[in-house]
Write an enzyme that holds these catalytic residues in place. Sequence first.
Site, PDB file in Angstrom:
ATOM      1  N   CYS A 147       0.849  -1.193   0.000  1.00 46.31           N
ATOM      2  CA  CYS A 147       0.000   0.000   0.000  1.00 46.31           C
ATOM      3  C   CYS A 147       0.883   1.242   0.000  1.00 46.31           C
ATOM      4  O   CYS A 147       1.982   1.233   0.556  1.00 46.31           O
ATOM      5  CB  CYS A 147      -0.914   0.006   1.222  1.00 46.31           C
ATOM      6  SG  CYS A 147      -2.055   1.415   1.232  1.00 46.31           S
TER       7      CYS A 147
ATOM      8  N   ARG B 186       2.997   4.801   6.336  1.00 45.43           N
ATOM      9  CA  ARG B 186       3.396   4.076   7.549  1.00 45.43           C
ATOM     10  C   ARG B 186       3.841   2.641   7.278  1.00 45.43           C
ATOM     11  O   ARG B 186       4.144   1.897   8.208  1.00 45.43           O
ATOM     12  CB  ARG B 186       2.232   4.081   8.546  1.00 45.43           C
ATOM     13  CG  ARG B 186       1.838   5.477   8.990  1.00 45.43           C
ATOM     14  CD  ARG B 186       0.471   5.491   9.646  1.00 45.43           C
ATOM     15  NE  ARG B 186      -0.590   5.125   8.695  1.00 45.43           N
ATOM     16  CZ  ARG B 186      -1.882   5.054   9.007  1.00 45.43           C
ATOM     17  NH1 ARG B 186      -2.288   5.306  10.235  1.00 45.43           N
ATOM     18  NH2 ARG B 186      -2.781   4.724   8.094  1.00 45.43           N
TER      19      ARG B 186
ATOM     20  N   CYS C 170      -6.164   0.228   6.929  1.00 45.43           N
ATOM     21  CA  CYS C 170      -5.936   0.789   5.583  1.00 45.43           C
ATOM     22  C   CYS C 170      -7.074   1.735   5.185  1.00 45.43           C
ATOM     23  O   CYS C 170      -8.249   1.350   5.179  1.00 45.43           O
ATOM     24  CB  CYS C 170      -5.825  -0.353   4.568  1.00 45.43           C
ATOM     25  SG  CYS C 170      -5.506   0.226   2.887  1.00 45.43           S
TER      26      CYS C 170
ATOM     27  N   ASP D  39       0.452   3.796   1.664  1.00 48.69           N
ATOM     28  CA  ASP D  39       0.420   4.388   3.009  1.00 48.69           C
ATOM     29  C   ASP D  39       1.842   4.631   3.535  1.00 48.69           C
ATOM     30  O   ASP D  39       2.682   3.722   3.530  1.00 48.69           O
ATOM     31  CB  ASP D  39      -0.338   3.438   3.946  1.00 48.69           C
ATOM     32  CG  ASP D  39      -0.683   4.101   5.274  1.00 48.69           C
ATOM     33  OD1 ASP D  39       0.247   4.542   5.975  1.00 48.69           O
ATOM     34  OD2 ASP D  39      -1.877   4.169   5.606  1.00 48.69           O
TER      35      ASP D  39
ATOM     36  N   HIS E  34      -2.339  -3.846   4.980  1.00 50.56           N
ATOM     37  CA  HIS E  34      -2.137  -3.484   6.388  1.00 50.56           C
ATOM     38  C   HIS E  34      -3.470  -3.160   7.049  1.00 50.56           C
ATOM     39  O   HIS E  34      -4.369  -2.593   6.417  1.00 50.56           O
ATOM     40  CB  HIS E  34      -1.177  -2.287   6.515  1.00 50.56           C
ATOM     41  CG  HIS E  34      -1.716  -1.011   5.925  1.00 50.56           C
ATOM     42  ND1 HIS E  34      -2.238   0.009   6.682  1.00 50.56           N
ATOM     43  CD2 HIS E  34      -1.830  -0.604   4.630  1.00 50.56           C
ATOM     44  CE1 HIS E  34      -2.634   0.988   5.899  1.00 50.56           C
ATOM     45  NE2 HIS E  34      -2.403   0.646   4.648  1.00 50.56           N
TER      46      HIS E  34
END
Length: 211
Positions: free
Chosen positions: A42, A46, A101, A44, A98
Amino acid sequence: MLSYEKLLVANKDWANKMVESDAAYFDRLSRLQTPEFLWIGCSDSRVPANEITGTQPGEIFVHRNVANLVIHTDVNLLSVLEFAVEHLKVKHVIVCGHYGCGGIKAAMTKHDFKQVLNMWLRNIKDVYRLHRDELEAIKDQEKRENRLTELNVKEQVMHLAKTSIIQRAWKKEQRPQLHGWVYGLKDGLIKPVFEMGADTHIDPLYEYDDL
Ligand SMILES: [Zn+2]
């Protein structure tokens, strides 16, 4: 100092440190890359592939998009996959979602995110529809999101197996192994949820017999 300038300063520090500990570091890396893994994760911020797996530059070939989707008309993803499998000869392809998400959460709402995101998120709605009974039996919203995250990863791994890129490599070189993982933002741990190897058979409808 402006925020982006900090990145450039940090980059100089990092490059200096790497050379201090290994003078030939960049010289060696610049000559070739032989990663054993392709990571489809992803976008993202993080979930950085190298940091969470303790790997270094050169070890993982990376593709990231919103909610780690494998879409058969995505030329970007397919180019990365073909290059990684046919040229870099990766041994493992990892789809890593994750928990928590934003893409998964968004796909579970009825909100209009405008056309482009709606189109992208529709792929996750399709996963939800396939597993509607199981998901709707889960009353807790967070647990339901978590389960959809796992099911999404599994579906994306199965999408990989439907490509002629993977099927050809399975048939001719018995690689790569496909993995579906989910990373936990709250504990930093990766949970393996699904696997497929070169000996796996999928729905014959999707299998090519003249590769
Ligand atoms: Zn995400």
